[in-house]
Write an enzyme that holds these catalytic residues in place. Structure first.
Site, PDB file in Angstrom:
ATOM      1  N   HIS A  79      -5.391 -15.585   8.394  1.00  0.00           N
ATOM      2  CA  HIS A  79      -4.484 -14.441   8.499  1.00  0.00           C
ATOM      3  C   HIS A  79      -5.120 -13.262   9.237  1.00  0.00           C
ATOM      4  CE1 HIS A  79      -1.850 -16.690   5.937  1.00  0.00           C
ATOM      5  NE2 HIS A  79      -2.774 -16.758   4.996  1.00  0.00           N
TER       6      HIS A  79
ATOM      7  N   PRO B  86       0.828  -1.211   0.000  1.00  0.00           N
ATOM      8  CA  PRO B  86       0.000   0.000   0.000  1.00  0.00           C
ATOM      9  C   PRO B  86       0.861   1.259   0.000  1.00  0.00           C
ATOM     10  CG  PRO B  86      -0.119  -1.091   2.128  1.00  0.00           C
ATOM     11  CD  PRO B  86       0.695  -1.975   1.230  1.00  0.00           C
ATOM     12  N   GLU B  87       0.511   2.192  -0.857  1.00  0.00           N
ATOM     13  CA  GLU B  87       1.189   3.489  -0.897  1.00  0.00           C
ATOM     14  C   GLU B  87       0.385   4.468  -0.042  1.00  0.00           C
ATOM     15  OE1 GLU B  87       3.901   4.627  -2.776  1.00  0.00           O
ATOM     16  OE2 GLU B  87       4.263   3.041  -4.246  1.00  0.00           O
TER      17      GLU B  87
END
Ligand SMILES: [Zn+2]
Length: 294
Positions: free
Chosen positions: A104, A2-3
């Site tokens: 997860h 993710p940016e």
């Protein structure tokens, strides 16, 4: 990975579920992610109200009524899922998730407003920490961190001050987290393309010998903010789509003008050049030599 715009999108998606609500239950399912969780992690969160949810670079910061700040980083594959107890019709119902994904789910926050916020991270490069609010600026995550690229701090003056005298390539200077924090490879390529600046130009060339901004510095500050803002807006629209599906926050495809377009015609109207790729510090840079002359 993710940016910054994706992290901001996650923040906006989490805000209505978390801010003003009390953490009724916190389920921590493992001792660590990328790093161990802090001591008594769940215990320190339980019963506290989230008073604000902010972002610094690619970190999310949830302020708690206790004076602690819950610092969260998504790493490579971290994501949040927001569920509501209203059932399948409500945004964020989990019924579209496929087998194995919930293995997860590492942290589950149950909030007093009925929302459930689940942190899922298959690769576990993300992490969470608790830091006292008064220590936030000096803590190991934020000490020495550069200015925020989406805030008012980023200006032509600031870029000139930070870059003056530096011979390092412009691209490397923009990726240096000690100067500007949270800019990644994609958005740096996009910003340099829009500003018409060559990625290998010396960073110091944006400042005069006395450290004053040249016109390009102001142009670059403006386009950095522009590309990030556009991506956050695009994220906002995918956020609405995603919320309808499964409440997953954080990843979206965005149309880039130069990134990953090697060999394609320049997307600048009237330009007859093609996008080229070069490798800087082991990472691909995409640029148009006509739009971004040396
Ligand atoms: Zn071009």
């Amino acid at each position: 990975m993710p940016e910054l715009p994706e992290v901001e999108t996650v923040r906006r998606g989490l805000e209505p579920a978390m801010v003003g609500a009390r953490l009724v239950e916190v389920e921590q399912r493992r001792p660590d992610l990328r790093f161990p969780f802090p001591e008594r992690f769940a215990e320190r969160l339980r019963g506290e109200t989230v008073t604000a949810l902010g972002r610094r670079a690619k970190y999310l910061l949830a302020d708690l009524s206790s004076g602690d700040v819950l610092v969260m980083h998504l790493g490579m594959s971290g994501r949040f899922l927001v569920g509501r107890d209203g059932g399948a019709a409500m945004p964020g119902a989990f019924h579209h998730r496929h087998g194995g994904e919930s293995a997860h789910d590492h942290v589950v926050f149950r909030l007093s407003n009925g929302a459930t916020v689940t942190y899922n991270d298959a690769r576990r490069f993300g992490f969470m920490d608790l830091v006292r609010r008064r220590d936030i600026e000096t803590c190991r995550h934020f000490a020495g961190m550069g200015i925020e690229p989406l805030g008012n701090a980023l200006s032509g003056d600031a870029i000139a001050r930070l870059f003056a005298g530096r011979r390092t390539p412009l691209k490397a200077a923009l990726l240096d987290q000690r100067l500007i924090a949270g800019l990644g490879n994609i958005y740096v390529c996009e910003a340099l393309f829009r500003a018409g600046l060559h990625p290998e130009a010396p960073a110091g060339s944006l400042a005069t010998p006395t450290g004053r901004p040249r016109a390009a510095a102001g142009r670059l500050a403006a386009v950095i903010r522009e590309v990030l803002t556009e991506a956050v807006e695009a994220g906002g629209s995918t956020l609405r789509d995603h919320a309808r599906v499964d409440g997953t926050l954080g990843y979206f495809q965005h149309a880039f003008r130069v990134y990953d377009r090697a060999g394609e015609p320049s997307t600048n109207p009237g330009c007859t050049g093609r996008v080229a790729r070069l490798v800087q510090a082991g990472r691909s840079t995409f640029y148009c030599a006509r739009c971004q002359p040396r």
